[in-house]
Design an enzyme around this catalytic site. Structure first.
Site, short mmCIF file in Angstrom:
data_model
loop_
_atom_site.label_atom_id
_atom_site.label_comp_id
_atom_site.label_asym_id
_atom_site.label_seq_id
_atom_site.Cartn_x
_atom_site.Cartn_y
_atom_site.Cartn_z
CD GLN A 222 16.40 11.83 -3.14
OE1 GLN A 222 17.43 12.36 -3.50
NE2 GLN A 222 16.01 11.85 -1.87
NE ARG A 369 22.90 9.43 4.66
CZ ARG A 369 23.62 8.34 4.58
NH1 ARG A 369 24.88 8.41 4.21
NH2 ARG A 369 23.12 7.17 4.87
CB CYS A 370 19.88 17.98 5.22
SG CYS A 370 18.71 18.00 3.86
CD GLU A 740 17.93 12.84 6.08
OE1 GLU A 740 17.81 13.54 5.08
OE2 GLU A 740 17.11 12.87 7.01
N1 MCN Z 1 15.65 1.19 9.00
C1 MCN Z 1 15.53 0.14 9.91
N2 MCN Z 1 15.16 0.41 11.19
C2 MCN Z 1 14.94 1.68 11.62
C3 MCN Z 1 15.08 2.76 10.71
C4 MCN Z 1 15.43 2.46 9.39
O1 MCN Z 1 15.77 -1.01 9.53
N3 MCN Z 1 14.57 1.93 12.88
C5 MCN Z 1 15.99 0.93 7.60
C6 MCN Z 1 14.81 1.26 6.69
O2 MCN Z 1 13.89 0.24 6.58
C7 MCN Z 1 15.49 1.62 5.39
C8 MCN Z 1 16.78 2.29 5.86
O3 MCN Z 1 17.02 1.80 7.18
O4 MCN Z 1 15.76 0.45 4.65
C9 MCN Z 1 16.67 3.82 5.89
O5 MCN Z 1 15.44 4.16 6.48
P1 MCN Z 1 14.97 5.63 6.89
O6 MCN Z 1 15.75 6.11 8.02
O7 MCN Z 1 13.50 5.58 7.00
O8 MCN Z 1 15.36 6.56 5.64
P2 MCN Z 1 14.70 6.58 4.18
O9 MCN Z 1 14.46 5.22 3.72
O10 MCN Z 1 13.61 7.58 4.13
O11 MCN Z 1 15.94 7.09 3.34
C10 MCN Z 1 16.22 8.45 3.19
C11 MCN Z 1 17.56 8.82 3.75
C12 MCN Z 1 17.97 10.12 3.19
S1 MCN Z 1 16.89 11.41 3.36
C13 MCN Z 1 19.16 10.29 2.54
S2 MCN Z 1 19.56 11.85 2.04
C14 MCN Z 1 20.01 9.16 2.27
C15 MCN Z 1 19.81 8.05 3.24
O12 MCN Z 1 18.51 7.78 3.42
N4 MCN Z 1 20.23 8.79 0.98
C16 MCN Z 1 20.75 7.55 0.74
N5 MCN Z 1 20.61 6.97 3.07
C17 MCN Z 1 20.99 6.61 1.81
N6 MCN Z 1 21.54 5.41 1.56
C18 MCN Z 1 21.82 5.06 0.30
N7 MCN Z 1 22.37 3.84 0.08
N8 MCN Z 1 21.56 5.87 -0.77
C19 MCN Z 1 21.03 7.10 -0.57
O13 MCN Z 1 20.75 7.88 -1.61
CU1 CUM Z 2 17.90 16.30 2.95
S1 CUM Z 2 18.75 14.90 1.77
MO1 CUM Z 2 17.59 13.33 2.03
O1 CUM Z 2 16.40 14.20 2.74
O2 CUM Z 2 17.00 12.99 0.52
#
Ligand code: MCN
Ligand code: CUM
Length: 795
Positions: A222, A369-370, A740
């Protein structure tokens, strides 16, 4: 001409279909295991059958004799290259291959590189290891007992199993507030060990080319840039000669953040053999040895006034980290961001103490997811809040309502030092209560009770600190946390965008293009998004802690604005007016005094390569590094109603309502997918999922018969609400993270609902998972059911 319709071009707010699914649903994804390189060999790992034992001897001679075996690696051989141990992301060390002792069942002891994985596996079984068993320690209580064997006797000066004692808050002030309380509500909880269990296991293909001195590693990570830095430092290879590529990832969920021994061994094997070496972990290896989450005990207390006001909070947590402290977290905070607990409540003072212990288990508390242990924080918070309202004889909703931080208090400083950015907590709760039909349900519940039926309603709220940095406070191993985006607009107006994040299923390829569309008016389909290759992507800290939208997503907006600023100069040149006379509307610049005279962003792109003004640097490309001023703080309310069968302890979800406020939604459909996925994981943790250990330290949960993944059959339906939108005041497009949230806030809603249903029994707590026999025991015996479910060695 007028401005483009943003939704039509796939901009902000468009529920654009995920472009990555085009290849995924056709079976054309390119996962690590899909990659085949010429001359590639295969690696398998021999794991320890025992949880704690001294290694007397390792005899590899039979393995070497098996035809097709090219290399057998042991800890002793790793040690000659200073690679028997590696640093963890929390300033500890972790054995790559065991030399002195094995410290958990499943620990890596040796590995074999052979023509195919089957030969390698057979050869692993031909390695003779003599162990001298030591007493295993499987929980903090045993670890802290007098005379407990010291698990980490490899560490100088380590004479107990305590890793750290850490505290935050105001101990004396909290003490004073407790002295003035009308009532003190106490709760002891265990958040059991769980596993992210992505469908794709971990794996790597290391390819060292002696002729070019270049090391390329395709792997399931990641955070590719962090891995590049780690490889440079650990293997002492020059960083520019290392290329890390994360291809498609079949789910990460935190499991693919840490550095695993398998990665290191495949790299060393490729350097020694000068051919590509592939390691693909099997499901059992993944489930017993890679980053577990949680496994933490809480002693929680709330000081309360009779009118319902919370005066202070006190929490002590004991965290079981297993044999190596491998959490990936900002280095300032030993217990991650657990002290974000109670951030949505206006509590004057609080104190948290945290103790970490080593046990003979695989690293625990790592990530799932934390956002750095916020999942535990919110679970503890909402269970404590429910217990406190119950102790005061107050309505669950009302108790939350009177303690919430109100809309005009932002930015709000929490007693543990965070600054929350914005929110409408009360409104989210009202939307949720209305959707679930709160008053009506309470009536139904009372009627049902008269007939001997147990209905329950559970409320949970969550607010999550998402988007680490800022770099002043957040770093991993000293590397500051920020992120990046690079945008190259080609002459025909098509573009390629790269970021330092790495999608694992979240849909970045779709949503980042939407931000560009919003900022530049380029149709989203004209922007291709690429992540995960350190040779091409700008430096970034990767995707975890839902930081991508708050940080990399912000960088996408900022780099688009840089491009727009240059395009404005090109537009002025094309329109033969001064820059000050040029106005912008989506997709087009025009002359303020003559709005009909305009040029499109695509025409500006062409001019950047064919008709730039004198003295202007050609091209339309740029990079932005974004160091966020603060975290973004989404908020959510989850409400569940259940019926518990008193005869069997089985509980069914009647209704679940989710109100998520993650600020501006880039892609509402993707956000809903994230929420549904998170709620399903929350349901799994509350209802069925646990990884426990017997007294010998055997891991129970090494397969999908014991560690249950909810299927469509078990998963309840969800009603999602998106009407509350509080944009983040400091994020360039007002978005907050969401990935998360539902997994963070969901579990307490389910547990609170079951506890509400059986409130008359006087039982205060059943620890997760709420398996039927545990619920039945609580109902019939009228006592709390605590700790991990008991497991006999012969189970
Ligand atoms: N998004 C959006 N509008 C927002 C916030 C987010 O459209 N206001 C969209 C983003 O553009 C992105 C998605 O939602 O496409 C998730 O965005 P974000 O909240 O920024 O999270 P990350 O992209 O950093 O993803 C990490 C987060 C984590 S830490 C874990 S753990 C987890 C999760 O995402 N692992 C996943 N969701 C997952 N979903 C899938 N399918 N697979 C994983 O491994
Ligand atoms: Cu803490 S699980 Mo996600 O942050 O990759």
């Amino acid at each position: 001409m007028t401005a483009l319709d943003e939704i039509k071009i796939g901009g902000l707010g468009a529920s654009r279909k995920r472009v990555e699914d085009n290849r995924f649903i056709r079976g054309k994804g390119n996962y690590t295991d899909d990659i085949v390189l010429p001359g590639m060999l295969h690696m398998e790992i021999l794991r320890s059958p025992l949880a704690h034992a001294r290694i007397v001897s390792i005899d590899t001679s039979r393995a070497w004799q098996i035809p097709g075996v090219h290399l057998v690696l042991t800890g002793e051989m790793m040690a000659t290259r200073n690679l028997a141990w590696m640093p963890t992301l929390s300033y500890d060390t972790q054995a790559v291959l065991a030399t002195d002792k094995v410290r958990f069942q499943g620990q890596e002891v040796a590995c074999v590189i052979a023509d195919d994985p089957y030969i390698a596996k057979d050869a692993c079984e031909a390695i003779d290891v003599e162990y001298e068993p030591l007493p295993p320690i499987v929980n903090p209580e045993q670890a802290l007992a007098d005379g407990a064997p010291v698990i980490r006797d490899d560490k100088q000066g380590q004479d107990s199993n305590v890793i750290y004692n850490w505290e935050v808050g105001d101990a004396a002030g909290t003490e004073r507030a407790f002295a003035q309380a009308d009532k003190i509500s106490r709760l002891r909880l265990h958040y059991p060990r769980s596993h992210p269990s992505p469908i794709e296991c971990c794996g790597s293909i290391a390819d060292f080319n002696r002729a070019t001195s270049k090391l390329t590693v395709y792997m399931t990570t990641q955070a590719p840039h962090i891995i590049r830095a780690a490889v440079a430092l650990v293997a002492e290879l020059p960083e520019h000669m290392i290329r890390i590529v994360s291809p498609d990832i079949g789910g990460g969920f935190g499991n693919k953040v840490p550095v695993y021994p398998g990665y290191v061994c495949s790299i060393l094997a490729s350097i020694l053999l000068e051919v590509p070496v592939k390691w693909i972990e099997d499901k059992t290896g993944n489930l017993i040895s890679t980053g577990f989450a949680r496994d933490i005990y809480l002693d929680g207390e709330l000081a309360l006034r009779d009118d319902g006001k919370i005066l202070a909070v006190r929490m002590h947590v004991d965290s079981d980290h297993g044999a190596f402290f491998s959490d990936a977290q900002p280095s300032k905070f030993k217990i991650g961001l657990l002290h974000s607990a109670f951030a949505c409540y206006d509590i004057p003072v609080g104190h948290v103490t945290a103790r970490g212990t080593y046990t003979n288990k695989a690293p625990g508390g790592v990530a799932y997811r934390c956002s750095f242990r916020v999942t535990e924080a919110m679970f503890f918070q909402e269970r404590m809040v429910q217990a406190a309202a119950h102790d005061l004889g107050m309505d669950q909703a009302e108790f939350r309502r009177i303690n919430f931080v109100s809309d005009d208090q932002f930015p709000f400083r929490t007693p543990f030092g965070f600054l929350t950015d914005s929110g409408q907590y009360g409104k989210c709760l009202e939307v949720g209560l209305k959707a679930v039909g709160y008053e009506d349900f309470r009536r139904q519940q009372a009627e049902a009770k008269a007939k001997g039926r147990l209905l329950g309603l559970g409320i949970s709220t969550m607010t999550e600190p998402l988007g680490a940095g800022n770099s002043r406070e957040y770093d991993i191993l000293g590397i500051k946390m920020f992120d990046s985006a690079e945008l190259k607009v080609h002459m025909t107006g098509k573009a390629i965008l790269r970021t330092g994040a790495k999608t694992q299923g979240q849909g970045h390829e779709t949503t980042w293009a939407q931000i560009v569309a919003h900022e530049l008016g380029l149709p989203a389909e004209d922007v291709v998004v690429e992540e995960g290759d350190t040779d091409t992507a700008p430096f970034g800290m990767g995707t975890y802690a839902s930081r991508s939208t708050p940080v990399a997503g912000a960088a996408v907006a900022m780099v688009s604005r840089k491009i727009r600023a240059k395009a404005r100069k090109l537009a002025a040149h094309l329109l033969e007016v001064s820059e000050e006379d040029v106005e912008w509307e989506l997709g087009r610049f025009y002359v303020r005094s003559a709005p009909d005279r305009g040029v499109t962003i695509q025409e500006c792109a062409m001019a950047a390569y064919s008709n730039m003004p004198d003295g202007m640097e050609p091209g339309l490309e740029n990079t932005a590094y974004y160091d966020p001023p603060n975290l973004t703080w989404p908020f959510a309310v989850y409400i569940v109603t259940v019926e518990v069968d008193p005869e069997t302890g089985v509980w069914d979800v009647l209704n679940m309502v989710a109100v998520d406020d993650c600020g501006v939604r880039i892609n509402p459909m993707i956000v809903e997918g994230q929420i549904m996925g998170g709620l399903t994981e929350a349901y799994a943790m509350a209802n069925m999922q646990f990884i426990t250990f017997d007294a010998e330290g055997n891991c129970v949960g090494s397969n999908y018969m014991d560690y249950l993944l909810p299927t469509a059959w078990e998963t309840p339906g969800y009603e999602l609400h998106s009407e509350v939108v509080t944009p983040s005041p400091h994020h360039p497009i007002g978005a907050k993270g969401v990935g998360e949230c539902a997994a963070v806030g969901g579990p307490a809603a389910f547990v609170n609902a079951v506890m509400d249903a059986i409130a008359d029994t006087g039982v205060r707590n059943i620890d997760m998972p709420l398996l039927p026999d545990r619920v039945w025991e609580a109902i019939t015996k009228r006592h709390d059911v605590s700790g991990a479910p008991p497991v006999r060695s012969d189970d």
